[in-house]
Scaffold this motif. Structure first.
Motif, short mmCIF file in Angstrom:
data_model
loop_
_atom_site.label_atom_id
_atom_site.label_comp_id
_atom_site.label_asym_id
_atom_site.label_seq_id
_atom_site.Cartn_x
_atom_site.Cartn_y
_atom_site.Cartn_z
N ALA A 176 41.14 -10.57 -5.17
CA ALA A 176 40.48 -9.81 -6.23
C ALA A 176 40.69 -10.51 -7.56
O ALA A 176 41.79 -10.95 -7.88
N ALA A 177 39.63 -10.60 -8.33
CA ALA A 177 39.68 -11.29 -9.61
C ALA A 177 39.43 -10.32 -10.76
O ALA A 177 38.69 -9.35 -10.62
N SER A 178 40.06 -10.62 -11.87
CA SER A 178 39.76 -9.89 -13.10
C SER A 178 39.06 -10.84 -14.05
O SER A 178 39.13 -12.05 -13.90
N GLY A 179 38.35 -10.30 -15.01
CA GLY A 179 37.61 -11.14 -15.94
C GLY A 179 36.13 -11.03 -15.70
O GLY A 179 35.67 -10.72 -14.60
N ARG A 180 35.37 -11.34 -16.72
CA ARG A 180 33.93 -11.12 -16.66
C ARG A 180 33.17 -12.27 -16.03
O ARG A 180 31.99 -12.13 -15.74
N THR A 181 33.80 -13.42 -15.84
CA THR A 181 33.05 -14.61 -15.42
C THR A 181 33.32 -15.00 -13.98
O THR A 181 33.10 -16.14 -13.60
N PHE A 182 33.76 -14.07 -13.16
CA PHE A 182 34.08 -14.40 -11.76
C PHE A 182 32.92 -15.08 -11.08
O PHE A 182 33.09 -16.06 -10.35
N SER A 183 31.71 -14.59 -11.27
CA SER A 183 30.56 -15.09 -10.52
C SER A 183 30.23 -16.53 -10.87
O SER A 183 29.50 -17.20 -10.13
N SER A 184 30.75 -17.06 -11.96
CA SER A 184 30.44 -18.43 -12.34
C SER A 184 31.43 -19.44 -11.76
O SER A 184 31.22 -20.65 -11.88
N TYR A 185 32.49 -18.96 -11.11
CA TYR A 185 33.51 -19.84 -10.59
C TYR A 185 33.33 -20.13 -9.11
O TYR A 185 32.92 -19.26 -8.33
N ALA A 186 33.65 -21.35 -8.74
CA ALA A 186 33.88 -21.64 -7.33
C ALA A 186 35.26 -21.11 -6.98
O ALA A 186 36.15 -21.05 -7.83
N MET A 187 35.42 -20.70 -5.73
CA MET A 187 36.67 -20.12 -5.28
C MET A 187 37.17 -20.86 -4.04
O MET A 187 36.36 -21.35 -3.24
N GLY A 188 38.47 -20.89 -3.88
CA GLY A 188 39.02 -21.57 -2.72
C GLY A 188 40.22 -20.85 -2.15
O GLY A 188 40.89 -20.09 -2.85
N PHE A 214 37.68 -19.60 10.93
CA PHE A 214 37.81 -18.96 9.62
C PHE A 214 36.45 -18.89 8.95
O PHE A 214 35.65 -19.83 9.05
N THR A 215 36.20 -17.80 8.22
CA THR A 215 34.95 -17.64 7.48
C THR A 215 35.26 -17.15 6.07
O THR A 215 35.93 -16.14 5.90
N ILE A 216 34.76 -17.89 5.10
CA ILE A 216 34.95 -17.52 3.70
C ILE A 216 33.70 -16.82 3.19
O ILE A 216 32.57 -17.16 3.59
N SER A 217 33.88 -15.83 2.33
CA SER A 217 32.74 -15.12 1.75
C SER A 217 33.16 -14.55 0.40
O SER A 217 34.34 -14.56 0.06
N ARG A 218 32.18 -14.06 -0.35
CA ARG A 218 32.49 -13.46 -1.64
C ARG A 218 31.46 -12.40 -1.97
O ARG A 218 30.32 -12.46 -1.52
N GLU A 219 31.91 -11.43 -2.74
CA GLU A 219 31.03 -10.40 -3.29
C GLU A 219 31.20 -10.43 -4.80
O GLU A 219 32.19 -9.90 -5.33
N ASN A 220 30.27 -11.04 -5.48
CA ASN A 220 30.40 -11.20 -6.92
C ASN A 220 30.42 -9.86 -7.65
O ASN A 220 31.12 -9.70 -8.65
N ALA A 221 29.68 -8.89 -7.16
CA ALA A 221 29.64 -7.58 -7.81
C ALA A 221 31.01 -6.90 -7.76
O ALA A 221 31.35 -6.12 -8.66
N LYS A 222 31.78 -7.20 -6.72
CA LYS A 222 33.12 -6.62 -6.58
C LYS A 222 34.20 -7.57 -7.07
O LYS A 222 35.38 -7.25 -7.00
N LYS A 223 33.79 -8.76 -7.53
CA LYS A 223 34.74 -9.77 -8.00
C LYS A 223 35.81 -10.04 -6.94
O LYS A 223 37.00 -10.14 -7.25
N THR A 224 35.37 -10.19 -5.74
CA THR A 224 36.29 -10.36 -4.63
C THR A 224 35.81 -11.45 -3.68
O THR A 224 34.62 -11.56 -3.41
N MET A 225 36.77 -12.22 -3.21
CA MET A 225 36.53 -13.24 -2.19
C MET A 225 37.31 -12.85 -0.94
O MET A 225 38.36 -12.21 -1.05
N TYR A 226 36.81 -13.27 0.21
CA TYR A 226 37.44 -12.92 1.47
C TYR A 226 37.66 -14.16 2.33
O TYR A 226 36.96 -15.16 2.19
N ALA A 272 42.24 -19.49 -5.30
CA ALA A 272 42.13 -20.24 -6.53
C ALA A 272 40.70 -20.21 -7.04
O ALA A 272 39.76 -20.03 -6.25
N ALA A 273 40.54 -20.40 -8.33
CA ALA A 273 39.22 -20.43 -8.96
C ALA A 273 39.09 -21.68 -9.80
O ALA A 273 40.04 -22.11 -10.46
N GLY A 274 37.90 -22.26 -9.78
CA GLY A 274 37.68 -23.47 -10.54
C GLY A 274 36.21 -23.71 -10.80
O GLY A 274 35.36 -22.93 -10.37
N PRO A 275 35.88 -24.81 -11.46
CA PRO A 275 34.50 -25.05 -11.88
C PRO A 275 33.57 -25.55 -10.77
O PRO A 275 32.35 -25.48 -10.93
#
Length: 120
Positions: free
Chosen positions: A22-34, A66-78, A95-98
């Protein structure tokens, strides 16, 4: 961005777990996640990564289980982990990055990690 990983625990070999980040902050959807993991006594290793738009890449050793996914509206990656093996035992961190990459040094923000233990 602050990240909080959860969902770890003890599971028998062959079982499944789903980790969340789970991420906090307004720009979650702009980040790549790992997802990365660190087995006991070993260094950190790449698991999977996902772009802001959903494109993904995996460690070749883990793809298919393993399967990675994300829900930007919930600011969550799985991370859905199936057919778990004892060698999957590790602390899993998000982790989050550009950009989407397996390079841990390219990520700017890290969560604290969640322990996954797979018993034989």
């Amino acid at each position: 961005v602050q990240l909080q990983a959860s969902g770890g625990g003890l599971v028998q070999a062959g079982g499944s777990l789903r980790l969340s980040c789970a991420a906090s902050g307004r720009t979650f959807s702009s980040y790549a996640m790992g997802w990365f993991r660190q087995p006991p006594g070993k260094g950190r290793e790449f698991v999977a990564a996902i772009s802001w738009s959903g494109g993904s890449t995996y460690s070749p050793d883990l793809k298919g289980r393993f399967t990675i996914s994300r829900e930007n509206a919930k600011k969550t990656m799985y991370l859905q982990m199936n057919s778990l093996k004892p060698e999957d035992t590790a602390v899993y961190s998000c982790a989050a990055g550009p950009k989407i990459t397996s390079d841990e040094y390219a990520y700017d923000y890290w969560g604290q990690g969640t322990l996954v233990t797979v018993s034989s």
